[in-house]
Design a protein around this motif. Sequence first.
Motif, PDB file in Angstrom:
ATOM      1  N   ILE A   1     -10.045 -11.487 -54.492  1.00 27.28           N
ATOM      2  CA  ILE A   1     -11.323 -11.043 -55.050  1.00 27.28           C
ATOM      3  C   ILE A   1     -12.380 -12.145 -55.048  1.00 27.28           C
ATOM      4  O   ILE A   1     -13.462 -11.967 -55.586  1.00 27.28           O
ATOM      5  CB  ILE A   1     -11.151 -10.479 -56.468  1.00 27.28           C
ATOM      6  CG1 ILE A   1     -10.614 -11.546 -57.419  1.00 27.28           C
ATOM      7  CG2 ILE A   1     -10.272  -9.234 -56.447  1.00 27.28           C
ATOM      8  CD1 ILE A   1     -10.667 -11.137 -58.873  1.00 27.28           C
ATOM      9  N   GLY A   2     -12.071 -13.288 -54.443  1.00 25.41           N
ATOM     10  CA  GLY A   2     -13.066 -14.346 -54.269  1.00 25.41           C
ATOM     11  C   GLY A   2     -13.192 -15.328 -55.412  1.00 25.41           C
ATOM     12  O   GLY A   2     -14.235 -15.958 -55.571  1.00 25.41           O
ATOM     13  N   GLY A   3     -12.149 -15.488 -56.201  1.00 25.23           N
ATOM     14  CA  GLY A   3     -12.212 -16.367 -57.367  1.00 25.23           C
ATOM     15  C   GLY A   3     -12.672 -17.781 -57.072  1.00 25.23           C
ATOM     16  O   GLY A   3     -13.541 -18.315 -57.761  1.00 25.23           O
ATOM     17  N   PHE A   4     -12.112 -18.399 -56.053  1.00 26.85           N
ATOM     18  CA  PHE A   4     -12.499 -19.770 -55.727  1.00 26.85           C
ATOM     19  C   PHE A   4     -13.918 -19.815 -55.157  1.00 26.85           C
ATOM     20  O   PHE A   4     -14.723 -20.655 -55.543  1.00 26.85           O
ATOM     21  CB  PHE A   4     -11.501 -20.411 -54.763  1.00 26.85           C
ATOM     22  CG  PHE A   4     -10.171 -20.669 -55.394  1.00 26.85           C
ATOM     23  CD1 PHE A   4      -9.991 -21.726 -56.284  1.00 26.85           C
ATOM     24  CD2 PHE A   4      -9.094 -19.848 -55.133  1.00 26.85           C
ATOM     25  CE1 PHE A   4      -8.766 -21.964 -56.878  1.00 26.85           C
ATOM     26  CE2 PHE A   4      -7.860 -20.077 -55.728  1.00 26.85           C
ATOM     27  CZ  PHE A   4      -7.695 -21.137 -56.598  1.00 26.85           C
ATOM     28  N   SER A   5     -14.228 -18.910 -54.263  1.00 24.33           N
ATOM     29  CA  SER A   5     -15.562 -18.890 -53.648  1.00 24.33           C
ATOM     30  C   SER A   5     -16.660 -18.638 -54.667  1.00 24.33           C
ATOM     31  O   SER A   5     -17.712 -19.281 -54.645  1.00 24.33           O
ATOM     32  CB  SER A   5     -15.645 -17.803 -52.575  1.00 24.33           C
ATOM     33  OG  SER A   5     -14.798 -18.090 -51.500  1.00 24.33           O
ATOM     34  N   LEU A   6     -16.428 -17.688 -55.554  1.00 24.81           N
ATOM     35  CA  LEU A   6     -17.472 -17.294 -56.502  1.00 24.81           C
ATOM     36  C   LEU A   6     -17.703 -18.311 -57.613  1.00 24.81           C
ATOM     37  O   LEU A   6     -18.752 -18.296 -58.242  1.00 24.81           O
ATOM     38  CB  LEU A   6     -17.140 -15.926 -57.095  1.00 24.81           C
ATOM     39  CG  LEU A   6     -17.156 -14.780 -56.085  1.00 24.81           C
ATOM     40  CD1 LEU A   6     -16.604 -13.505 -56.710  1.00 24.81           C
ATOM     41  CD2 LEU A   6     -18.560 -14.549 -55.552  1.00 24.81           C
ATOM     42  N   THR A   7     -16.737 -19.194 -57.843  1.00 24.63           N
ATOM     43  CA  THR A   7     -16.903 -20.192 -58.896  1.00 24.63           C
ATOM     44  C   THR A   7     -17.262 -21.574 -58.360  1.00 24.63           C
ATOM     45  O   THR A   7     -17.497 -22.482 -59.143  1.00 24.63           O
ATOM     46  CB  THR A   7     -15.635 -20.290 -59.775  1.00 24.63           C
ATOM     47  OG1 THR A   7     -14.510 -20.602 -58.952  1.00 24.63           O
ATOM     48  CG2 THR A   7     -15.385 -18.991 -60.509  1.00 24.63           C
ATOM     49  N   ALA A   8     -17.330 -21.726 -57.056  1.00 25.80           N
ATOM     50  CA  ALA A   8     -17.678 -23.016 -56.448  1.00 25.80           C
ATOM     51  C   ALA A   8     -19.196 -23.112 -56.306  1.00 25.80           C
ATOM     52  O   ALA A   8     -19.744 -23.027 -55.212  1.00 25.80           O
ATOM     53  CB  ALA A   8     -16.988 -23.169 -55.094  1.00 25.80           C
ATOM     54  N   LYS A   9     -19.868 -23.294 -57.407  1.00 30.78           N
ATOM     55  CA  LYS A   9     -21.338 -23.273 -57.439  1.00 30.78           C
ATOM     56  C   LYS A   9     -21.984 -24.443 -56.716  1.00 30.78           C
ATOM     57  O   LYS A   9     -23.127 -24.353 -56.303  1.00 30.78           O
ATOM     58  CB  LYS A   9     -21.830 -23.252 -58.891  1.00 30.78           C
ATOM     59  CG  LYS A   9     -21.319 -22.089 -59.697  1.00 30.78           C
ATOM     60  CD  LYS A   9     -21.906 -20.805 -59.223  1.00 30.78           C
ATOM     61  CE  LYS A   9     -21.480 -19.677 -60.162  1.00 30.78           C
ATOM     62  NZ  LYS A   9     -21.850 -18.392 -59.688  1.00 30.78           N
ATOM     63  N   SER A  10     -21.262 -25.550 -56.547  1.00 27.62           N
ATOM     64  CA  SER A  10     -21.865 -26.726 -55.921  1.00 27.62           C
ATOM     65  C   SER A  10     -21.941 -26.607 -54.396  1.00 27.62           C
ATOM     66  O   SER A  10     -22.669 -27.363 -53.756  1.00 27.62           O
ATOM     67  CB  SER A  10     -21.091 -27.991 -56.293  1.00 27.62           C
ATOM     68  OG  SER A  10     -19.781 -27.961 -55.748  1.00 27.62           O
ATOM     69  N   CYS A  11     -21.213 -25.663 -53.816  1.00 31.08           N
ATOM     70  CA  CYS A  11     -21.216 -25.507 -52.360  1.00 31.08           C
ATOM     71  C   CYS A  11     -22.446 -24.709 -51.914  1.00 31.08           C
ATOM     72  O   CYS A  11     -22.850 -23.751 -52.570  1.00 31.08           O
ATOM     73  CB  CYS A  11     -19.959 -24.795 -51.893  1.00 31.08           C
ATOM     74  SG  CYS A  11     -18.469 -25.787 -52.076  1.00 31.08           S
ATOM     75  N   GLU A  12     -22.997 -25.114 -50.788  1.00 29.80           N
ATOM     76  CA  GLU A  12     -24.137 -24.390 -50.212  1.00 29.80           C
ATOM     77  C   GLU A  12     -23.719 -23.017 -49.700  1.00 29.80           C
ATOM     78  O   GLU A  12     -24.499 -22.071 -49.724  1.00 29.80           O
ATOM     79  CB  GLU A  12     -24.734 -25.193 -49.059  1.00 29.80           C
ATOM     80  CG  GLU A  12     -25.369 -26.495 -49.472  1.00 29.80           C
ATOM     81  CD  GLU A  12     -25.792 -27.322 -48.270  1.00 29.80           C
ATOM     82  OE1 GLU A  12     -25.961 -26.758 -47.161  1.00 29.80           O
ATOM     83  OE2 GLU A  12     -25.938 -28.532 -48.437  1.00 29.80           O
TER      84      GLU A  12
END
Length: 75
Positions: free
Chosen positions: A47-58
């Motif tokens: 469900i994208g847990g890592f992607s959605l919480t990695a706010k520092s990534c462009e």
Amino acid sequence: LNGVRFCIGAQNFTQVTPETAASLYHYAAEELMRHGARHLLDLYCGIGGFSLTAKSCESSLGVEISESAIRSARE
């Protein structure tokens, strides 16, 4: 979790306990920031847990085979 509202469908995999998921996502986000990562490739993203919480990534790209999980991540 960690300021992100998730849509978790009945067929989607996620960590069993919210506290464990929040801890894992926080740790990964901190490591990405510490190393100056600009882009994230999230394999088997669910469900994208890592992607959605990695706010520092462009940018982040989640790769998942489950159509249900992809719909949940997009929502």
